[in-house]
Design a protein around this motif. Structure first.
Motif, PDB file in Angstrom:
ATOM      1  N   ILE A   4       0.841  -1.189   0.000  1.00 38.05           N
ATOM      2  CA  ILE A   4       0.000   0.000   0.000  1.00 38.05           C
ATOM      3  C   ILE A   4       0.879   1.244   0.000  1.00 38.05           C
ATOM      4  CG2 ILE A   4      -1.834   1.270   1.157  1.00 38.05           C
ATOM      5  CD1 ILE A   4      -2.695  -1.467   0.201  1.00 38.05           C
ATOM      6  N   PHE A   5       0.659   2.107  -0.979  1.00 35.86           N
ATOM      7  CA  PHE A   5       1.380   3.383  -1.060  1.00 35.86           C
ATOM      8  C   PHE A   5       0.341   4.483  -0.861  1.00 35.86           C
ATOM      9  CE2 PHE A   5       3.611   7.001  -2.496  1.00 35.86           C
ATOM     10  CZ  PHE A   5       4.966   6.696  -2.608  1.00 35.86           C
ATOM     11  N   ASP A   6       0.461   5.217   0.246  1.00 33.57           N
ATOM     12  CA  ASP A   6      -0.495   6.270   0.578  1.00 33.57           C
ATOM     13  C   ASP A   6      -0.037   7.612   0.029  1.00 33.57           C
ATOM     14  OD1 ASP A   6      -2.352   4.706   2.061  1.00 33.57           O
ATOM     15  OD2 ASP A   6      -0.960   4.705   3.755  1.00 33.57           O
ATOM     16  N   PHE A   7      -0.888   8.225  -0.763  1.00 34.64           N
ATOM     17  CA  PHE A   7      -0.695   9.586  -1.232  1.00 34.64           C
ATOM     18  C   PHE A   7      -1.568  10.515  -0.387  1.00 34.64           C
ATOM     19  CE2 PHE A   7       0.618   6.895  -4.655  1.00 34.64           C
ATOM     20  CZ  PHE A   7       1.590   7.595  -5.361  1.00 34.64           C
ATOM     21  N   LYS A   8      -1.512  11.804  -0.656  1.00 42.66           N
ATOM     22  CA  LYS A   8      -2.282  12.749   0.151  1.00 42.66           C
ATOM     23  C   LYS A   8      -3.788  12.572  -0.033  1.00 42.66           C
ATOM     24  CE  LYS A   8       1.093  16.443   0.799  1.00 42.66           C
ATOM     25  NZ  LYS A   8       1.482  17.842   0.525  1.00 42.66           N
ATOM     26  N   ARG A   9      -4.216  12.248  -1.253  1.00 38.63           N
ATOM     27  CA  ARG A   9      -5.662  12.198  -1.507  1.00 38.63           C
ATOM     28  C   ARG A   9      -6.142  10.838  -2.024  1.00 38.63           C
ATOM     29  NH1 ARG A   9      -8.029  16.937  -4.808  1.00 38.63           N
ATOM     30  NH2 ARG A   9      -9.907  15.985  -3.935  1.00 38.63           N
ATOM     31  N   PHE A  10      -5.271   9.876  -2.115  1.00 40.41           N
ATOM     32  CA  PHE A  10      -5.669   8.529  -2.509  1.00 40.41           C
ATOM     33  C   PHE A  10      -4.585   7.547  -2.081  1.00 40.41           C
ATOM     34  CE2 PHE A  10      -3.462  10.453  -6.115  1.00 40.41           C
ATOM     35  CZ  PHE A  10      -2.518   9.499  -6.439  1.00 40.41           C
ATOM     36  N   SER A  11      -4.920   6.265  -2.147  1.00 44.24           N
ATOM     37  CA  SER A  11      -3.962   5.193  -1.844  1.00 44.24           C
ATOM     38  C   SER A  11      -3.924   4.223  -3.011  1.00 44.24           C
ATOM     39  CB  SER A  11      -4.354   4.452  -0.563  1.00 44.24           C
ATOM     40  OG  SER A  11      -4.275   5.309   0.564  1.00 44.24           O
ATOM     41  N   VAL A  12      -2.753   3.581  -3.190  1.00 46.00           N
ATOM     42  CA  VAL A  12      -2.578   2.633  -4.276  1.00 46.00           C
ATOM     43  C   VAL A  12      -2.114   1.303  -3.699  1.00 46.00           C
ATOM     44  CG1 VAL A  12      -1.245   2.071  -6.347  1.00 46.00           C
ATOM     45  CG2 VAL A  12      -2.045   4.423  -5.970  1.00 46.00           C
ATOM     46  N   ASN A  13      -2.916   0.269  -3.935  1.00 43.48           N
ATOM     47  CA  ASN A  13      -2.542  -1.089  -3.566  1.00 43.48           C
ATOM     48  C   ASN A  13      -1.805  -1.703  -4.753  1.00 43.48           C
ATOM     49  OD1 ASN A  13      -2.303  -3.747  -2.796  1.00 43.48           O
ATOM     50  ND2 ASN A  13      -4.440  -3.975  -2.142  1.00 43.48           N
ATOM     51  N   GLN A  14      -0.554  -2.121  -4.535  1.00 42.88           N
ATOM     52  CA  GLN A  14       0.276  -2.659  -5.612  1.00 42.88           C
ATOM     53  C   GLN A  14       0.400  -4.183  -5.581  1.00 42.88           C
ATOM     54  OE1 GLN A  14       3.873   0.097  -6.186  1.00 42.88           O
ATOM     55  NE2 GLN A  14       3.652  -0.012  -3.963  1.00 42.88           N
ATOM     56  N   GLU A  15      -0.311  -4.826  -4.687  1.00 45.86           N
ATOM     57  CA  GLU A  15      -0.142  -6.263  -4.491  1.00 45.86           C
ATOM     58  C   GLU A  15      -0.377  -7.027  -5.791  1.00 45.86           C
ATOM     59  OE1 GLU A  15      -1.730  -9.906  -1.641  1.00 45.86           O
ATOM     60  OE2 GLU A  15      -2.611  -7.902  -1.473  1.00 45.86           O
ATOM     61  N   GLY A  16       0.590  -7.857  -6.159  1.00 43.65           N
ATOM     62  CA  GLY A  16       0.463  -8.697  -7.333  1.00 43.65           C
ATOM     63  C   GLY A  16       0.737  -8.013  -8.654  1.00 43.65           C
ATOM     64  N   CYS A  17       1.100  -6.738  -8.624  1.00 44.22           N
ATOM     65  CA  CYS A  17       1.335  -6.002  -9.871  1.00 44.22           C
ATOM     66  C   CYS A  17       2.774  -6.187 -10.339  1.00 44.22           C
ATOM     67  CB  CYS A  17       1.041  -4.515  -9.690  1.00 44.22           C
ATOM     68  SG  CYS A  17      -0.715  -4.157  -9.481  1.00 44.22           S
ATOM     69  N   ALA A  18       2.939  -6.488 -11.616  1.00 43.32           N
ATOM     70  CA  ALA A  18       4.273  -6.703 -12.164  1.00 43.32           C
ATOM     71  C   ALA A  18       5.086  -5.418 -12.157  1.00 43.32           C
ATOM     72  CB  ALA A  18       4.171  -7.259 -13.581  1.00 43.32           C
ATOM     73  N   MET A  19       4.434  -4.299 -12.426  1.00 41.10           N
ATOM     74  CA  MET A  19       5.110  -3.003 -12.395  1.00 41.10           C
ATOM     75  C   MET A  19       4.558  -2.181 -11.242  1.00 41.10           C
ATOM     76  SD  MET A  19       7.566  -2.654 -14.523  1.00 41.10           S
ATOM     77  CE  MET A  19       7.782  -0.891 -14.684  1.00 41.10           C
ATOM     78  N   ARG A  20       5.424  -1.885 -10.273  1.00 36.72           N
ATOM     79  CA  ARG A  20       5.012  -1.143  -9.094  1.00 36.72           C
ATOM     80  C   ARG A  20       5.253   0.352  -9.318  1.00 36.72           C
ATOM     81  NH1 ARG A  20       4.481  -4.826  -4.837  1.00 36.72           N
ATOM     82  NH2 ARG A  20       5.118  -3.385  -3.190  1.00 36.72           N
ATOM     83  N   ILE A  21       4.804   1.143  -8.371  1.00 36.95           N
ATOM     84  CA  ILE A  21       4.982   2.591  -8.465  1.00 36.95           C
ATOM     85  C   ILE A  21       6.465   2.906  -8.597  1.00 36.95           C
ATOM     86  CG2 ILE A  21       4.764   4.768  -7.194  1.00 36.95           C
ATOM     87  CD1 ILE A  21       2.205   3.571  -5.952  1.00 36.95           C
TER      88      ILE A  21
END
Length: 234
Positions: A4-21
């Motif tokens: 989980i990558f938390d931004f100021k106004r949203f969060s991004v779940n990267q679990e299982g993604c081949a290309m991460r943030i």
């Protein structure tokens, strides 16, 4: 980095993604700019981070995101639905060249796979996420020329070595280079990425340099200012 990558106004779940943030993606999301961007398309959205950044930036926009990887598209859809911008965001699980749409866009962005002619990753999903060939970029330019509004803009982040090739492909499809941002790690280092902007008109070209770090592990003031609307750390 956790899932989980938390931004100021949203969060991004990267679990299982081949290309991460990654740095390329957030720089493109922060730099992408177009007056009156009502319809926006993110090609190869991955986790959806660039699409989310643009939905935050352009409060009246509708954002479409295309992703060929099924698991990544599911994750991106979850990230969209958990955001404040969910009513303005759509995910399409498709090869961009198999997506048949009559939509026209004010802004098209892409942080594409770009390891042309390099050793392919044995992991098939990572291979798709990280590798492409010249046909992809030719197709990207053709698609953009067909689906941009007359005053629309295409913005793409690529290794600097690919810049000339992409500029030539753009010109052959009626798109002209209007802006170049060369990304450097440090003031005295060579550029390693370019953010290229293309339009159908023949605007004067603007060229600039952007430096990530002012010292080892210390971000530059320019980087902190650029990402301040998004990153909690800034």
């Amino acid at each position: 980095m956790g899932n989980i990558f938390d931004f100021k106004r949203f969060s991004v779940n990267q679990e299982g993604c081949a290309m991460r943030i990654n740095t390329d993606g957030v720089l493109l999301g922060a730099f992408a700019q177009k007056n009156s961007a009502r319809n926006i398309l993110d090609i190869g959205t991955g986790t959806g981070v660039i699409a989310l950044m643009l939905a935050q930036k352009y409060e009246d926009s509708q954002v479409w995101a295309v992703e060929i990887d099924k698991l990544a598209s599911i994750r991106a859809e979850e990230n969209f639905k958990s955001s404040l911008f969910k009513d303005r965001m759509s995910i399409i699980n498709s090869d961009i060249f198999q997506w048949h749409t009559d939509l026209k866009f004010d802004l098209i962005v892409s942080n594409p796979p770009f390891y042309i002619n390099s050793l392919h990753n044995p992991d098939q999903r990572k291979k798709v996420a990280k590798h492409t060939d010249s046909d992809f970029f030719k197709g990207l330019m053709q698609f953009s020329a067909q689906h941009l509004m007359e005053d629309g803009k295409l913005q793409i982040v690529v290794p600097i070595e690919l810049s000339d090739f992409l500029i030539n492909e753009a010109v052959s499809n009626g798109l002209n280079l209007t802006h170049v941002i060369n990304i450097q790690s440090f003031k005295d280092s060579d550029p390693f990425r370019s953010i290229l902007s293309f339009k159908k008109d023949t605007s004067n070209q603007i060229k600039e340099t952007f430096i990530l770090y002012q010292d080892q592990s210390v971000y530059s003031d320019a980087y902190k200012s650029l990402l301040k609307p998004y990153f909690l750390a800034f």
